[in-house]
Design an enzyme around this catalytic site. Structure first.
Site, PDB file in Angstrom:
ATOM      1  N   HIS A  34       0.836  -1.211   0.000  1.00  0.00           N
ATOM      2  CA  HIS A  34       0.000   0.000   0.000  1.00  0.00           C
ATOM      3  C   HIS A  34       0.870   1.260   0.000  1.00  0.00           C
ATOM      4  O   HIS A  34       0.514   2.272   0.581  1.00  0.00           O
ATOM      5  CB  HIS A  34      -0.987  -0.011   1.174  1.00  0.00           C
ATOM      6  CG  HIS A  34      -2.076  -1.031   0.992  1.00  0.00           C
ATOM      7  ND1 HIS A  34      -3.167  -0.812   0.189  1.00  0.00           N
ATOM      8  CD2 HIS A  34      -2.203  -2.287   1.479  1.00  0.00           C
ATOM      9  CE1 HIS A  34      -3.947  -1.897   0.206  1.00  0.00           C
ATOM     10  NE2 HIS A  34      -3.367  -2.813   0.967  1.00  0.00           N
ATOM     11  N   THR A  35       2.011   1.152  -0.641  1.00  0.00           N
ATOM     12  CA  THR A  35       2.880   2.328  -0.811  1.00  0.00           C
ATOM     13  C   THR A  35       2.837   2.827  -2.250  1.00  0.00           C
ATOM     14  O   THR A  35       3.235   3.949  -2.518  1.00  0.00           O
ATOM     15  CB  THR A  35       4.349   1.964  -0.484  1.00  0.00           C
ATOM     16  OG1 THR A  35       4.663   0.750  -1.159  1.00  0.00           O
ATOM     17  CG2 THR A  35       4.560   1.777   1.010  1.00  0.00           C
ATOM     18  N   ASP A  36       2.352   1.990  -3.178  1.00  0.00           N
ATOM     19  CA  ASP A  36       2.523   2.349  -4.603  1.00  0.00           C
ATOM     20  C   ASP A  36       1.623   3.484  -5.059  1.00  0.00           C
ATOM     21  O   ASP A  36       1.919   4.123  -6.059  1.00  0.00           O
ATOM     22  CB  ASP A  36       2.407   1.121  -5.518  1.00  0.00           C
ATOM     23  CG  ASP A  36       1.033   0.495  -5.585  1.00  0.00           C
ATOM     24  OD1 ASP A  36       0.179   0.788  -4.717  1.00  0.00           O
ATOM     25  OD2 ASP A  36       0.795  -0.291  -6.516  1.00  0.00           O
ATOM     26  N   GLY A 124      -8.381 -15.427  -7.125  1.00  0.00           N
ATOM     27  CA  GLY A 124      -8.667 -14.565  -5.978  1.00  0.00           C
ATOM     28  C   GLY A 124      -7.627 -14.673  -4.880  1.00  0.00           C
ATOM     29  O   GLY A 124      -7.884 -14.367  -3.727  1.00  0.00           O
ATOM     30  N   GLY A 126      -4.801 -13.035  -4.597  1.00  0.00           N
ATOM     31  CA  GLY A 126      -4.000 -11.841  -4.332  1.00  0.00           C
ATOM     32  C   GLY A 126      -2.617 -11.939  -4.961  1.00  0.00           C
ATOM     33  O   GLY A 126      -1.710 -11.197  -4.606  1.00  0.00           O
ATOM     34  N   ASP A 174       1.453  -4.047  -9.441  1.00  0.00           N
ATOM     35  CA  ASP A 174       1.187  -5.391  -9.961  1.00  0.00           C
ATOM     36  C   ASP A 174       1.552  -5.515 -11.441  1.00  0.00           C
ATOM     37  O   ASP A 174       2.265  -6.433 -11.852  1.00  0.00           O
ATOM     38  CB  ASP A 174      -0.296  -5.756  -9.786  1.00  0.00           C
ATOM     39  CG  ASP A 174      -0.724  -5.688  -8.339  1.00  0.00           C
ATOM     40  OD1 ASP A 174       0.155  -5.595  -7.467  1.00  0.00           O
ATOM     41  OD2 ASP A 174      -1.940  -5.717  -8.088  1.00  0.00           O
TER      42      ASP A 174
HETATM   43  C1  GLA Z   1      -3.135  -4.308  -4.944  1.00  0.00           C
HETATM   44  C2  GLA Z   1      -2.955  -3.182  -5.953  1.00  0.00           C
HETATM   45  C3  GLA Z   1      -1.517  -2.663  -5.961  1.00  0.00           C
HETATM   46  C4  GLA Z   1      -1.042  -2.332  -4.552  1.00  0.00           C
HETATM   47  C5  GLA Z   1      -1.367  -3.468  -3.582  1.00  0.00           C
HETATM   48  C6  GLA Z   1      -1.072  -3.110  -2.159  1.00  0.00           C
HETATM   49  O1  GLA Z   1      -2.402  -5.439  -5.323  1.00  0.00           O
HETATM   50  O2  GLA Z   1      -3.310  -3.615  -7.253  1.00  0.00           O
HETATM   51  O3  GLA Z   1      -1.416  -1.542  -6.811  1.00  0.00           O
HETATM   52  O4  GLA Z   1      -1.604  -1.127  -4.110  1.00  0.00           O
HETATM   53  O5  GLA Z   1      -2.718  -3.878  -3.662  1.00  0.00           O
HETATM   54  O6  GLA Z   1       0.293  -2.904  -1.965  1.00  0.00           O
END
Ligand code: GLA
Length: 387
Positions: A34-36, A124, A126, A174
């Site tokens: 959650h830094t991107d 699903g 992640g 991602d």
């Molecule tokens: C998902 C989003 C990414 C990133 C992550 C958390 O995978 O697609 O862009 O924000 O959550 O790091």
């Protein structure tokens, strides 16, 4: 796998005339969560599992899609002249979104296509099956229509499609990790300016193990957008007292100095995570460079605590997997990976401890949660390829 998709393509679409086969990986993020979308750093890598696709160009404008992962849905049809998101289009909204995004960027798709997909990323989980499909689609379009786009462009177009066509306000991590993947390397990416370096993943005899919670994700996407909004609001508040363009520009000390400007306790926690996690990522990459795998692991553990307590995106399933993992001798580090709210954890585990890790964590998870988790020892692979 190539033979499997070609055989199925022939069964579904009649023959394999003009077909090419492609692969795009999934990804796992080692640290920097959650830094991107906060102008921070991330440290993901591409996997050797991912999405295979067989595709060809048609004479007309029709699009026909088939997924071996959703066989019950059969062939889903649409047209290259009618690219809009539709509920009935189901998973095909991902490839259609990319076709639309190419058009938006000035690359019109002149003809229809037949596309068959087969992924071996758990659904699903992640591990970015959707970004994998997006980058794969981009690689397919580039190959057949000779579009002059780089792998980095494929990542940006994929993200654009996800944001604007599919309504998930995701960052670039991602799609970038998938499009730019490199065997046995993690990608140290600064999302503020997309500068990056490859870091060899030397883990001193340890392996990357993924544990999939099998928790069905539901509200995840809306909660994701909510977290993003909270960070944006916190940034606006901070900008009243300090000149910054993103949370990623702050050190921990600066954050502590200026955090009084954030007028809500929850937002303070969200912003704190974004700032500290970014700094943890810098420290983790430096630790790995010095072959200090133990410190890298400790930073992974601290990342999970922050995601659990400050960012609040874990939940009992991911917490159980991680907290049980921490108890196993030979586990160097363990944390949730990806957006959270379900999905997977990533752990660095000494090779000789993997069996006891899987047994111990698996049994404890089953006992507490009531259903099983799945475990994968993964390899780090390359970006998209034509097979
Ligand atoms: C998902 C989003 C990414 C990133 C992550 C958390 O995978 O697609 O862009 O924000 O959550 O790091």
């Amino acid at each position: 796998m190539k033979e499997t998709v070609l055989k199925k393509f022939s069964e579904v679409f009649g023959d394999t005339e003009g077909v090419k086969v492609f692969f795009a990986p999934g990804r796992v993020n080692l640290i920097g969560e959650h830094t991107d979308y906060n102008g921070g750093h991330v440290f993901p890598c591409a996997l050797t599992i991912g999405t295979y696709g067989a595709a060809r160009v048609r004479e007309d404008k029709k699009l026909r899609f088939y997924s071996m992962n959703f066989e019950q849905k059969g062939v889903i049809e649409s047209s290259i002249e009618d690219l809009k998101p539709e509920k009935e289009a189901d998973w095909t909204n991902y490839p259609k979104g990319v076709m639309w995004a190419f058009g938006e960027k000035g690359f019109q798709i002149p003809q229809g296509m037949d596309i068959l997909l087969n992924g071996n990323i758990p659904n699903g989980s992640g591990l970015s099956s959707s970004a994998s499909v997006e980058v794969l689609t981009g690689a397919i379009l580039r190959e057949f229509f000779d579009f002059q786009v780089s792998n980095q462009d494929l990542a940006l177009i994929g993200q654009y499609a996800e944001n604007k066509f599919n309504g998930v306000n995701c960052g670039i991590m991602d799609q970038f990790a998938i499009a730019m993947g490199k065997k046995d390397h993690a990608i140290f990416l600064d999302t503020a300016d997309l500068s990056y370096t490859y870091a060899p993943l030397k883990l001193d005899g340890a392996k990357v193990v993924i544990a999939c919670s099998n928790k069905k994700r539901g509200l995840g996407d809306s909660k994701y957008n909510e977290r993003r909004k909270e960070c944006e609001t916190a940034l606006e508040e901070l900008q009243k007292v300090v000149q910054i363009g993103s949370l990623g520009e702050l050190t921990e000390e600066q954050f502590e100095e200026y955090k009084h400007a954030i007028k809500d306790e929850v937002r303070v926690k969200r912003a704190k995570h974004a700032v500290y996690e970014n700094q943890r990522t810098l420290k983790a990459v430096a630790a790995l460079e010095k072959n200090d795998v133990a410190l890298f692991g400790q930073l992974m553990n601290a990342s999970h605590v922050s995601l659990r307590d400050d960012y609040e995106v874990t939940g009992v399933e991911l917490d159980t997997l991680v907290e049980e993992a921490w108890k196993v001798p030979g586990v160097i580090g363990s944390r949730m990976t990806g957006a959270g709210f379900g999905g997977c954890t990533v752990s660095i585990v000494q090779e000789d401890a993997i069996d006891s890790f899987v047994k111990q964590v698996g049994e404890a998870y089953q006992a507490k949660i009531g259903y099983a988790a799945d475990f994968y020892v993964v390899e780090i692979g390359d970006g998209p390829v034509v097979l």
